[in-house]
Design a protein around this motif. Sequence first.
Motif, PDB file in Angstrom:
ATOM      1  N   ASP A 118      -2.737  16.425   5.189  1.00  0.00           N
ATOM      2  CA  ASP A 118      -1.738  15.936   4.071  1.00  0.00           C
ATOM      3  C   ASP A 118      -1.590  14.550   4.359  1.00  0.00           C
ATOM      4  OD1 ASP A 118      -1.188  18.502   3.391  1.00  0.00           O
ATOM      5  OD2 ASP A 118       0.337  18.874   4.689  1.00  0.00           O
ATOM      6  N   GLY A 119      -1.907  13.972   5.714  1.00  0.00           N
ATOM      7  CA  GLY A 119      -1.803  12.381   5.556  1.00  0.00           C
ATOM      8  C   GLY A 119      -2.911  11.744   5.156  1.00  0.00           C
ATOM      9  N   THR A 120      -3.837  12.380   4.660  1.00  0.00           N
ATOM     10  CA  THR A 120      -5.105  11.608   4.108  1.00  0.00           C
ATOM     11  C   THR A 120      -4.909  11.092   2.740  1.00  0.00           C
ATOM     12  OG1 THR A 120      -6.644  12.728   5.583  1.00  0.00           O
ATOM     13  CG2 THR A 120      -7.475  11.584   3.605  1.00  0.00           C
ATOM     14  N   ALA A 121      -5.103  10.181   2.139  1.00  0.00           N
ATOM     15  CA  ALA A 121      -4.884   9.694   0.633  1.00  0.00           C
ATOM     16  C   ALA A 121      -5.545  10.808  -0.381  1.00  0.00           C
ATOM     17  CB  ALA A 121      -5.196   8.206   0.508  1.00  0.00           C
ATOM     18  N   MET A 122      -4.868  11.301  -1.061  1.00  0.00           N
ATOM     19  CA  MET A 122      -5.542  12.437  -2.094  1.00  0.00           C
ATOM     20  C   MET A 122      -6.570  11.730  -2.798  1.00  0.00           C
ATOM     21  SD  MET A 122      -3.462  14.840  -4.551  1.00  0.00           S
ATOM     22  CE  MET A 122      -2.826  15.483  -3.378  1.00  0.00           C
ATOM     23  N   GLY A 123      -6.109  10.417  -3.440  1.00  0.00           N
ATOM     24  CA  GLY A 123      -7.133   9.788  -4.362  1.00  0.00           C
ATOM     25  C   GLY A 123      -8.449   9.346  -3.978  1.00  0.00           C
ATOM     26  N   ALA A 124      -8.594   9.629  -2.517  1.00  0.00           N
ATOM     27  CA  ALA A 124      -9.788   9.114  -1.997  1.00  0.00           C
ATOM     28  C   ALA A 124     -10.574  10.202  -2.208  1.00  0.00           C
ATOM     29  CB  ALA A 124      -9.586   8.979  -0.322  1.00  0.00           C
ATOM     30  N   TYR A 125     -10.532  11.376  -2.200  1.00  0.00           N
ATOM     31  CA  TYR A 125     -11.566  12.341  -2.490  1.00  0.00           C
ATOM     32  C   TYR A 125     -11.150  13.125  -3.972  1.00  0.00           C
ATOM     33  CZ  TYR A 125      -7.854  15.631  -1.303  1.00  0.00           C
ATOM     34  OH  TYR A 125      -6.531  16.421  -1.269  1.00  0.00           O
ATOM     35  N   LEU A 126     -10.211  13.138  -4.675  1.00  0.00           N
ATOM     36  CA  LEU A 126     -10.127  13.476  -6.053  1.00  0.00           C
ATOM     37  C   LEU A 126     -10.630  13.048  -6.908  1.00  0.00           C
ATOM     38  CD1 LEU A 126      -6.474  15.123  -6.024  1.00  0.00           C
ATOM     39  CD2 LEU A 126      -8.499  16.163  -5.761  1.00  0.00           C
ATOM     40  N   VAL A 127     -10.824  11.376  -6.819  1.00  0.00           N
ATOM     41  CA  VAL A 127     -11.287  10.921  -8.134  1.00  0.00           C
ATOM     42  C   VAL A 127     -12.766  11.353  -8.151  1.00  0.00           C
ATOM     43  CG1 VAL A 127     -12.097   8.683  -9.183  1.00  0.00           C
ATOM     44  CG2 VAL A 127     -10.060   8.842  -7.828  1.00  0.00           C
ATOM     45  N   GLY A 128     -13.794  11.510  -7.427  1.00  0.00           N
ATOM     46  CA  GLY A 128     -15.005  11.861  -7.774  1.00  0.00           C
ATOM     47  C   GLY A 128     -14.950  13.426  -8.050  1.00  0.00           C
ATOM     48  N   GLY A 129     -14.424  14.087  -7.211  1.00  0.00           N
ATOM     49  CA  GLY A 129     -14.284  15.632  -7.784  1.00  0.00           C
ATOM     50  C   GLY A 129     -13.577  15.722  -8.989  1.00  0.00           C
ATOM     51  N   ALA A 130     -12.754  15.079  -9.526  1.00  0.00           N
ATOM     52  CA  ALA A 130     -12.073  15.238 -10.863  1.00  0.00           C
ATOM     53  C   ALA A 130     -12.998  14.985 -11.999  1.00  0.00           C
ATOM     54  CB  ALA A 130     -10.969  14.371 -11.130  1.00  0.00           C
ATOM     55  N   VAL A 131     -13.782  13.727 -11.556  1.00  0.00           N
ATOM     56  CA  VAL A 131     -15.011  13.449 -12.780  1.00  0.00           C
ATOM     57  C   VAL A 131     -15.885  14.634 -12.645  1.00  0.00           C
ATOM     58  CG1 VAL A 131     -16.812  11.845 -13.177  1.00  0.00           C
ATOM     59  CG2 VAL A 131     -14.655  10.937 -12.310  1.00  0.00           C
ATOM     60  N   VAL A 132     -16.215  14.940 -11.809  1.00  0.00           N
ATOM     61  CA  VAL A 132     -17.399  16.284 -11.827  1.00  0.00           C
ATOM     62  C   VAL A 132     -16.595  17.526 -12.465  1.00  0.00           C
ATOM     63  CG1 VAL A 132     -18.518  17.974 -10.215  1.00  0.00           C
ATOM     64  CG2 VAL A 132     -18.638  15.612 -10.041  1.00  0.00           C
ATOM     65  N   TYR A 133     -15.586  17.735 -12.131  1.00  0.00           N
ATOM     66  CA  TYR A 133     -14.560  18.875 -12.650  1.00  0.00           C
ATOM     67  C   TYR A 133     -14.566  18.776 -13.982  1.00  0.00           C
ATOM     68  CZ  TYR A 133     -11.262  22.597 -13.529  1.00  0.00           C
ATOM     69  OH  TYR A 133     -10.740  23.772 -13.734  1.00  0.00           O
ATOM     70  N   ILE A 134     -13.972  17.630 -14.775  1.00  0.00           N
ATOM     71  CA  ILE A 134     -13.876  17.473 -16.014  1.00  0.00           C
ATOM     72  C   ILE A 134     -14.928  17.675 -16.918  1.00  0.00           C
ATOM     73  CG2 ILE A 134     -13.262  15.882 -17.862  1.00  0.00           C
ATOM     74  CD1 ILE A 134     -11.292  14.849 -15.889  1.00  0.00           C
ATOM     75  N   LEU A 135     -16.242  17.114 -16.375  1.00  0.00           N
ATOM     76  CA  LEU A 135     -17.511  17.255 -17.101  1.00  0.00           C
ATOM     77  C   LEU A 135     -17.943  18.659 -17.067  1.00  0.00           C
ATOM     78  CD1 LEU A 135     -19.464  14.094 -15.830  1.00  0.00           C
ATOM     79  CD2 LEU A 135     -18.544  14.318 -18.195  1.00  0.00           C
ATOM     80  N   CYS A 136     -17.665  19.536 -16.011  1.00  0.00           N
ATOM     81  CA  CYS A 136     -18.249  20.709 -16.129  1.00  0.00           C
ATOM     82  C   CYS A 136     -17.477  21.747 -17.051  1.00  0.00           C
ATOM     83  CB  CYS A 136     -17.994  21.391 -14.488  1.00  0.00           C
ATOM     84  SG  CYS A 136     -19.398  20.582 -13.500  1.00  0.00           S
ATOM     85  N   LEU A 137     -15.963  21.359 -16.790  1.00  0.00           N
ATOM     86  CA  LEU A 137     -14.859  22.024 -17.978  1.00  0.00           C
ATOM     87  C   LEU A 137     -15.415  21.621 -19.427  1.00  0.00           C
ATOM     88  CD1 LEU A 137     -12.449  23.607 -18.333  1.00  0.00           C
ATOM     89  CD2 LEU A 137     -11.234  21.715 -18.181  1.00  0.00           C
ATOM     90  N   TYR A 138     -15.771  20.513 -19.543  1.00  0.00           N
ATOM     91  CA  TYR A 138     -16.294  20.151 -21.187  1.00  0.00           C
ATOM     92  C   TYR A 138     -17.525  21.119 -21.364  1.00  0.00           C
ATOM     93  CZ  TYR A 138     -18.855  17.795 -24.584  1.00  0.00           C
ATOM     94  OH  TYR A 138     -19.533  17.574 -25.825  1.00  0.00           O
ATOM     95  N   ALA A 139     -18.414  21.317 -20.317  1.00  0.00           N
ATOM     96  CA  ALA A 139     -19.586  22.091 -20.632  1.00  0.00           C
ATOM     97  C   ALA A 139     -19.216  23.447 -20.958  1.00  0.00           C
ATOM     98  CB  ALA A 139     -20.570  21.832 -19.502  1.00  0.00           C
ATOM     99  N   VAL A 140     -18.283  23.897 -20.241  1.00  0.00           N
ATOM    100  CA  VAL A 140     -17.689  25.365 -20.597  1.00  0.00           C
ATOM    101  C   VAL A 140     -17.157  25.474 -21.882  1.00  0.00           C
ATOM    102  CG1 VAL A 140     -15.976  26.927 -19.745  1.00  0.00           C
ATOM    103  CG2 VAL A 140     -17.339  25.985 -18.071  1.00  0.00           C
ATOM    104  N   ALA A 141     -16.389  24.501 -22.286  1.00  0.00           N
ATOM    105  CA  ALA A 141     -15.628  24.497 -23.446  1.00  0.00           C
ATOM    106  C   ALA A 141     -16.685  24.736 -24.698  1.00  0.00           C
ATOM    107  CB  ALA A 141     -14.439  23.358 -23.523  1.00  0.00           C
ATOM    108  N   ALA A 142     -17.803  23.774 -24.286  1.00  0.00           N
ATOM    109  CA  ALA A 142     -18.858  23.562 -25.459  1.00  0.00           C
ATOM    110  C   ALA A 142     -19.577  24.715 -25.728  1.00  0.00           C
ATOM    111  CB  ALA A 142     -19.327  22.211 -25.365  1.00  0.00           C
ATOM    112  N   ARG A 143     -20.023  25.226 -24.705  1.00  0.00           N
ATOM    113  CA  ARG A 143     -20.960  26.408 -24.677  1.00  0.00           C
ATOM    114  C   ARG A 143     -20.839  27.702 -24.255  1.00  0.00           C
ATOM    115  NH1 ARG A 143     -25.498  24.067 -20.833  1.00  0.00           N
ATOM    116  NH2 ARG A 143     -26.352  25.912 -21.413  1.00  0.00           N
ATOM    117  N   CYS A 144     -19.618  27.905 -23.600  1.00  0.00           N
ATOM    118  CA  CYS A 144     -19.322  29.159 -23.386  1.00  0.00           C
ATOM    119  C   CYS A 144     -18.356  30.026 -24.114  1.00  0.00           C
ATOM    120  CB  CYS A 144     -18.700  29.380 -22.000  1.00  0.00           C
ATOM    121  SG  CYS A 144     -19.746  28.847 -20.613  1.00  0.00           S
TER     122      CYS A 144
END
Length: 214
Positions: A118-144
């Motif tokens: 909990d003491g570790t800054a959340m933004g340190a790891y969520l930014v890159g993961g969020a970019v990947v997640y959003i692009l994968c979610l977009y692919a699901v919305a467009a093709r599944c």
Amino acid sequence: MNPPYAGNMSVPTLRSRVSALVEAGVTRPAPPRAGWLRRRRVDLIFVFDLVLALVCFLATDHALGNAAARAGSPLSTEEVLLISIVLCAPLVLRTRLPLTAWAASAIAMIWVGLVVPDGTAMGAYLVGGAVVYILCLYAVAARCEIWVMVTAGVVTVVGSAAISTTITVTAVFVAAATVLAGLIVRSRRGSREQLAVAERRHEGERALLAFLQQ
């Protein structure tokens, strides 16, 4: 007298139907790329995903390592490296296996949110993961399938609440915008495909009429 295997027929039948349904949602082919999105046999969208995954990995590894050091986190260099890989690797699968990529990204985000102190800054790891997640979610919305897309949206909201309640509202808006973008692309693609089918049908009718008039 019924055959000895008759009572077991429903199990493989149900299993095959579920497998076919899931496979259809996962393996819907990507639409043909425009000429400027391909170089010979190379798919430039895949190249973009590969490069972006590498950039996100390097940024996440650097940011999370610095944040862990400042917070005195027990995360080792190897653990930071593993977290960065797990968060960013699913993007490479987005073009071929959109649902698999999204599921891997969702599991990675939830897992990392639970294991990072909990003491570790959340933004340190969520930014890159969020970019990947959003692009994968977009692919699901467009093709599944629609039911897959709705499930992905619900999991996005629930998963964000599991990671941090402070980002739940943001996750709702991001998921809605991403799914809407996918729906728009899906609708436009469907319209183009219908026009192409109608044009081919008209060409066939004109060719048949010309043949009959000879």
